[in-house]
Design a protein around this motif. Structure first.
Motif, mmCIF file in Angstrom:
data_model
loop_
_atom_site.group_PDB
_atom_site.id
_atom_site.type_symbol
_atom_site.label_atom_id
_atom_site.label_comp_id
_atom_site.label_asym_id
_atom_site.label_seq_id
_atom_site.Cartn_x
_atom_site.Cartn_y
_atom_site.Cartn_z
ATOM 1 N N MET A 27 -17.770 14.489 -35.457
ATOM 2 C CA MET A 27 -18.811 13.464 -35.527
ATOM 3 C C MET A 27 -19.868 13.624 -34.441
ATOM 4 N N GLN A 42 -5.681 12.700 -45.118
ATOM 5 C CA GLN A 42 -6.549 11.799 -44.368
ATOM 6 C C GLN A 42 -6.375 10.397 -44.919
ATOM 7 N N SER A 88 -10.939 17.129 -42.605
ATOM 8 C CA SER A 88 -10.238 16.922 -41.348
ATOM 9 C C SER A 88 -10.711 17.905 -40.288
ATOM 10 N N LEU A 134 -19.589 8.362 -50.077
ATOM 11 C CA LEU A 134 -19.857 7.753 -48.778
ATOM 12 C C LEU A 134 -21.029 6.793 -48.862
ATOM 13 N N ASN A 188 -23.224 6.340 -43.234
ATOM 14 C CA ASN A 188 -21.806 6.422 -42.890
ATOM 15 C C ASN A 188 -21.562 7.614 -41.961
ATOM 16 N N ASN A 217 -19.113 9.367 -41.288
ATOM 17 C CA ASN A 217 -18.297 10.472 -41.795
ATOM 18 C C ASN A 217 -19.137 11.520 -42.529
#
Length: 450
Positions: A137, A212, A297, A323, A328, A330
């Motif tokens: 991130m 996840q 991941s 998403l 977002n 992610n």
């Protein structure tokens, strides 16, 4: 000076330990506290990261280990933010309770825009701040505005060099410089974690599937998440793997793996669930799998980067569609994995990664980051527009952008000026969406066609 390190995952604590070993927090002799926070929805049902088998391998870096959950119980770490008028009271309380006196502090926190980091940096209002990144991130934009004065106190962004040569965008709007944690220090800590020990003989070289908690985040339904894991299983079995290891995410709720076990039995494969509370990287070190497969991941990158395990992804195309909102956080990890790793199909075939050069990935991420957080990254508009002019209308690059988002920002790949006018006219006159669209068109020097 006392240094307070805040960690919510074992991998985060590993990142901090590697930075300490590399001298990024100065020489030995300083008082170092590890403040552990369990940010899961129901911490009472989970297990503290200090109880993980691998924690013993990094415990000696810290003079004390405290639980943030215990300190603020019954409040939840992710939801609690003290009121402004209470900040001085909380600081006096914690300085007294932790024996800090009036000495200067350094805070090392993750996820700076959210609590517990947001609460702690506000409580200790004069502490110097280091932000450390324990995943992908950090290559994306800061997801929320920071409290007044916090941005100016952040001295650096520490991060493992997960994508060699790629510079993080996190906190760049505050002029925060990024600093890498040396590969040798990071890999040394990973290798020294207590190995869980093989659950059975003959597992070396098996395929490893990492899960996840996408259903818990309400990105996918539980059924869709199970089907995603089944698709991964089918892909690795189709590639000839007869033994498959499944590693659930440590933060995921306890869920049955019956559907996965049933499919493994149907395919004639041996399935073993690795439920020990250690990172997937520890299993990679212990078992040396011949392939690791997941969705987005961070373990896919670290397994390849630090253990030489080939990695593949499944399901990122679906995630890019699901998403929401576009901002977002992610989105950046999904984009990196989707663009740089081969995609595994259920018939076992592996696609060629969309991007192979770091410079191309950097340009893509700048455009995605600007589309996510245009207001905080106005200086990146030219780079984003240039990239989109070249790629937005072509596959596979178009998968990373939403036409509605590009239209609202007046970027290449959005609707034409005439269609923008129709869109603006269709929005309620006093609606927030119309005001946002109007401001975006003004910033781009476009006719709103009202």
């Amino acid at each position: 000076m006392t240094q307070i390190f805040v960690a919510s995952t074992l991998f985060g604590a590993v990142t901090v330990a590697a930075a300490i070993d590399a001298g990024r927090f100065g020489p030995p002799g300083r008082r170092r506290m590890l403040l552990v926070s369990d940010n899961t929805a129901i911490p009472e049902l989970g297990r503290d990261l200090t109880e993980s088998p691998g924690f013993a391998g990094i415990r000696d870096r810290f003079d004390e280990v405290l639980s943030w959950n215990d300190e603020i119980s019954p409040l939840h770490p992710s939801g609690w933010m003290p009121r402004t008028e209470e900040l001085m009271i909380w600081e006096r309380l914690f300085r007294d309770r932790w024996g800090l006196g009036g000495e200067p502090l350094e805070l090392a926190v993750e996820t700076i825009a959210a609590s517990p980091a947001r609460a702690l940096t506000s409580i200790f209002s004069e502490a110097a701040i280091t932000v450390y990144a324990d995943g992908l991130m950090s290559y994306g934009p800061t997801r929320d505005g920071l409290p007044d004065g916090v941005g100016s106190r952040i001295t650096r962004l520490l991060h493992p060099d997960l994508v060699p040569g790629l510079v993080p965008l996190l906190l760049c709007e505050h002029g925060v410089a990024s600093e890498t944690i040396p590969d040798d220090a990071f890999s040394a800590v990973l290798h020294k974690l207590n190995r869980p020990g093989p659950p059975a003989d003959g597992l070396e070289g098996a395929a490893l599937v990492v899960g996840q908690y996408l259903a818990a985040l309400e990105i996918l339904s539980e059924q869709e998440e199970d089907e995603l894991h089944v698709a991964m299983l089918r892909g690795v079995v189709a590639r000839g793997h007869t033994t498959v290891l499944f590693k659930p995410h440590p933060s995921s709720p306890v869920r049955t793996t019956d559907q996965l076990a049933h499919e493994a039995a149907r395919l004639g494969a041996r399935l073993l669930v690795l439920d020990a509370a250690v990172p997937a990287e520890t299993w990679c070190s212990a078992l040396r799998p011949s392939l690791i497969v997941g969705c987005f991941s961070t373990a896919l990158v670290t397994a390849s980067r630090y253990h030489g395990v080939p990695a593949a992804t499944v399901g990122t195309g679906l995630l890019l569609q699901r998403l929401s909102p576009y901002q977002n956080s992610n989105r950046v990890p999904v984009t990196i994995i989707d663009a740089t790793l081969p995609h595994l199909a259920e018939d076992g075939t592996l696609s060629t990664p969309f991007l192979s050069r770091t410079s191309d990935l950097h340009r893509l991420l700048v455009a995605v980051a600007y589309a996510m957080r245009a207001a905080s990254l106005p200086e990146r508009r030219g780079e984003a527009a240039a990239f989109l002019s070249e790629h937005a209308s072509s596959e596979p690059m178009a998968r990373y952008f939403k036409k509605r988002r590009l239209t609202a920002l007046g970027l290449p790949g959005g609707l034409s000026p005439a269609k923008r006018g129709l869109l603006a006219a269709a929005l309620p006159p006093r609606s927030r969406r119309r005001r946002i669209a109007a401001r975006a068109f003004d910033a781009a020097g476009l006719d709103r066609d009202r």
